[in-house]
Motif scaffolding. Structure first.
Motif, short mmCIF file in Angstrom:
data_model
loop_
_atom_site.label_atom_id
_atom_site.label_comp_id
_atom_site.label_asym_id
_atom_site.label_seq_id
_atom_site.Cartn_x
_atom_site.Cartn_y
_atom_site.Cartn_z
N ASP A 104 0.83 -1.22 0.00
CA ASP A 104 0.00 0.00 0.00
C ASP A 104 0.86 1.26 0.00
OD1 ASP A 104 -2.34 -1.41 -0.09
OD2 ASP A 104 -2.72 -1.33 2.07
N GLU A 105 1.98 1.22 0.72
CA GLU A 105 2.89 2.37 0.72
C GLU A 105 3.48 2.57 -0.68
OE1 GLU A 105 5.74 1.48 3.71
OE2 GLU A 105 4.39 1.96 5.41
N TYR A 106 3.85 1.48 -1.30
CA TYR A 106 4.38 1.56 -2.67
C TYR A 106 3.33 2.14 -3.62
CZ TYR A 106 4.93 -0.16 -7.41
OH TYR A 106 4.96 -0.25 -8.77
N ALA A 107 2.10 1.60 -3.53
CA ALA A 107 1.03 2.06 -4.42
C ALA A 107 0.75 3.55 -4.21
CB ALA A 107 -0.24 1.24 -4.17
N HIS A 108 0.82 3.97 -2.96
CA HIS A 108 0.57 5.39 -2.66
C HIS A 108 1.64 6.28 -3.29
CE1 HIS A 108 -0.75 8.93 -0.47
NE2 HIS A 108 0.47 9.09 0.01
N SER A 109 2.90 5.87 -3.22
CA SER A 109 3.98 6.68 -3.81
C SER A 109 3.85 6.75 -5.33
CB SER A 109 5.35 6.11 -3.41
OG SER A 109 5.54 4.81 -3.95
N ILE A 110 3.46 5.65 -5.94
CA ILE A 110 3.26 5.65 -7.39
C ILE A 110 2.09 6.55 -7.77
CG2 ILE A 110 2.56 4.23 -9.36
CD1 ILE A 110 5.43 3.83 -8.59
N ARG A 111 1.03 6.46 -6.98
CA ARG A 111 -0.14 7.28 -7.28
C ARG A 111 0.19 8.77 -7.15
NH1 ARG A 111 -5.05 5.24 -7.83
NH2 ARG A 111 -4.42 3.28 -6.86
N LEU A 112 0.95 9.14 -6.13
CA LEU A 112 1.36 10.54 -5.96
C LEU A 112 2.18 11.01 -7.16
CD1 LEU A 112 2.41 10.78 -2.19
CD2 LEU A 112 0.40 11.80 -3.28
N HIS A 113 3.12 10.16 -7.58
CA HIS A 113 3.99 10.51 -8.70
C HIS A 113 3.18 10.72 -9.98
CE1 HIS A 113 7.49 10.51 -11.34
NE2 HIS A 113 6.88 9.61 -12.08
N MET A 114 2.29 9.79 -10.27
CA MET A 114 1.51 9.88 -11.51
C MET A 114 0.47 10.99 -11.43
SD MET A 114 1.12 5.96 -12.83
CE MET A 114 2.60 5.07 -13.39
N ASN A 115 -0.09 11.21 -10.26
CA ASN A 115 -1.05 12.32 -10.10
C ASN A 115 -0.36 13.66 -10.33
OD1 ASN A 115 -3.25 10.70 -9.62
ND2 ASN A 115 -3.13 10.85 -7.38
N GLU A 125 2.10 14.18 -12.40
CA GLU A 125 2.19 14.32 -13.86
C GLU A 125 0.85 14.72 -14.46
OE1 GLU A 125 4.02 10.99 -15.76
OE2 GLU A 125 5.66 10.86 -14.32
N GLU A 126 -0.22 14.10 -13.95
CA GLU A 126 -1.56 14.39 -14.48
C GLU A 126 -1.98 15.84 -14.21
OE1 GLU A 126 -3.60 12.46 -16.20
OE2 GLU A 126 -2.47 10.57 -16.13
N LYS A 127 -1.62 16.35 -13.03
CA LYS A 127 -2.09 17.68 -12.63
C LYS A 127 -1.15 18.81 -13.06
CE LYS A 127 -4.65 16.00 -8.58
NZ LYS A 127 -4.77 16.03 -7.10
N MET A 128 0.14 18.52 -13.19
CA MET A 128 1.11 19.57 -13.48
C MET A 128 1.74 19.44 -14.87
SD MET A 128 1.29 21.71 -10.96
CE MET A 128 2.85 22.51 -11.34
N VAL A 129 2.30 18.27 -15.15
CA VAL A 129 3.09 18.12 -16.37
C VAL A 129 2.21 18.06 -17.61
CG1 VAL A 129 4.88 16.77 -17.51
CG2 VAL A 129 4.82 16.89 -15.02
N PHE A 130 1.20 17.20 -17.60
CA PHE A 130 0.38 17.03 -18.79
C PHE A 130 -0.40 18.30 -19.16
CE2 PHE A 130 0.17 12.12 -18.15
CZ PHE A 130 1.53 12.05 -18.44
N PRO A 131 -1.02 19.00 -18.19
CA PRO A 131 -1.67 20.28 -18.55
C PRO A 131 -0.68 21.29 -19.12
CG PRO A 131 -2.48 19.52 -16.44
CD PRO A 131 -1.32 18.63 -16.79
N TYR A 132 0.56 21.28 -18.60
CA TYR A 132 1.60 22.17 -19.14
C TYR A 132 1.86 21.87 -20.61
CZ TYR A 132 6.33 23.81 -20.16
OH TYR A 132 7.43 24.39 -20.75
#
Length: 325
Positions: free
Chosen positions: A130-141, A143-150
């Motif tokens: 669950d800790e691993y999944a949370h870190s991956i989710r934070l990383h990809m989120n 990208e979704e919220k900052m990098v991709f809109p940019y």
């Protein structure tokens, strides 16, 4: 360009647009998930890569660049400038959706099914996952919220002043260490009976595949996505500068046209003459030169010598080769 992955793999075919898609899958079944990320579904018959990509409105070159890179680590030296960024964005977004929406929950479900809920080690493994999944989710989120809109803004020709792809690049890295620890703990320390052993082995197989996929995804971003966005940034900023210069040059210029004498003053200024030298050169008084300069600044809204130089070059008043930069 060959990455370090090439050294670890046998020499493989570089796939081309006329190759049959079914042949690529038969050679490399692990690209099936990549097909879904491009929006390509199964049931495509005997079509070539080009035919299938055109049917699905996927840029063929970008598809082949990613497939060849993920299969054997190959990326042609001139590939980055030919990529379709919209196709690349579609691929990355769909990959995130697959990983967050399917792969992570699926593996967790497998773990719960394979583990004894009363076993403390089993509980620790689930917590670690669950800790691993949370870190991956934070990383990809991120990208979704900052990098991709940019990137979307860049594609619309709207540069963003307070962000660039280097900001993402500096903080981007593989976050698969926790996953590696998880599978090692399962292998080394978790006892199980025959049934659970089969379930854990199947889960471990999926975790290993997940680890490979994550590393592959990171490499696509490092070697394809980031360089492609660097190039897009340069293009957009160059175009934005050109628009601003054109606006500066043309601003209010149609309302008040420069006189021939005012153009002569601009040419003299660009050539580096002082007000006194201009007066002598044009056989007019110093006060007349100063008046002309005020009128020029008012009409063009350009006050600096550098700005007037740009104007003079753009309007063909002087040849750029004669200007000292």
């Amino acid at each position: 360009m060959f990455t370090y992955k090439q050294k670890l793999m046998k020499k493989q075919k570089i796939y081309e647009a006329d190759d049959k898609m079914i042949s690529i899958i038969q050679d490399n079944y692990d690209i099936l998930q990549s097909l879904g990320s491009f929006g390509i579904n199964l049931g495509f018959g005997n079509k070539t890569v080009k035919e299938l990509c055109e049917d699905q409105q996927v840029d063929t070159f970008t598809f082949l660049a990613i497939i060849n890179f993920t299969i054997n680590g190959y990326l042609s030296p001139d590939a980055i400038g030919k990529l379709s960024v919209p196709t690349l964005m579609k691929y990355l977004r769909a990959s995130h959706e697959y990983y967050l929406g399917f792969e992570l929950p699926f593996i967790r479900k497998e773990l719960l099914s394979a583990l004894d809920e009363e076993n403390n080690m089993a509980k620790l493994i689930v917590r670690l996952y669950d800790e691993y999944a949370h870190s991956i989710r934070l990383h990809m989120n991120y990208e979704e919220k900052m990098v991709f809109p940019y990137v979307d803004s860049l594609l619309e020709g709207k540069p963003v002043n307070n962000y660039d792809i280097e900001t993402f690049s500096k903080h981007h890295g593989q976050i698969d260490q926790q996953l590696r620890e998880l599978k090692n703990i399962i292998i080394q320390y978790l006892p199980s009976d025959g049934l659970r052993n089969n379930q854990l082995s199947a889960t471990l197989y999926d975790i290993y595949n997940c680890e490979v996929w994550l590393a592959q995804h990171a490499e696509v971003e490092d070697h394809i996505f980031i360089p492609a966005i660097r190039l897009l940034e340069k293009e957009v900023r160059h175009n934005d500068l050109s628009v601003k210069l054109s606006h500066m040059i043309g601003h209010n210029n149609d309302n008040e046209v420069l006189s021939e004498r005012e153009k002569d003053v601009i040419i003299s200024l660009v050539q580096g003459m002082s007000n006194k030298q201009i007066a002598d050169h044009l056989c007019i008084s110093l006060n007349t030169v100063i008046t002309h300069r005020k009128n020029i600044a008012r009409k063009l809204q350009i006050h600096s010598p550098a700005g007037l130089t740009v104007y003079a070059i753009a309007k063909g008043l002087v040849d750029i080769s004669t200007v000292k930069v």
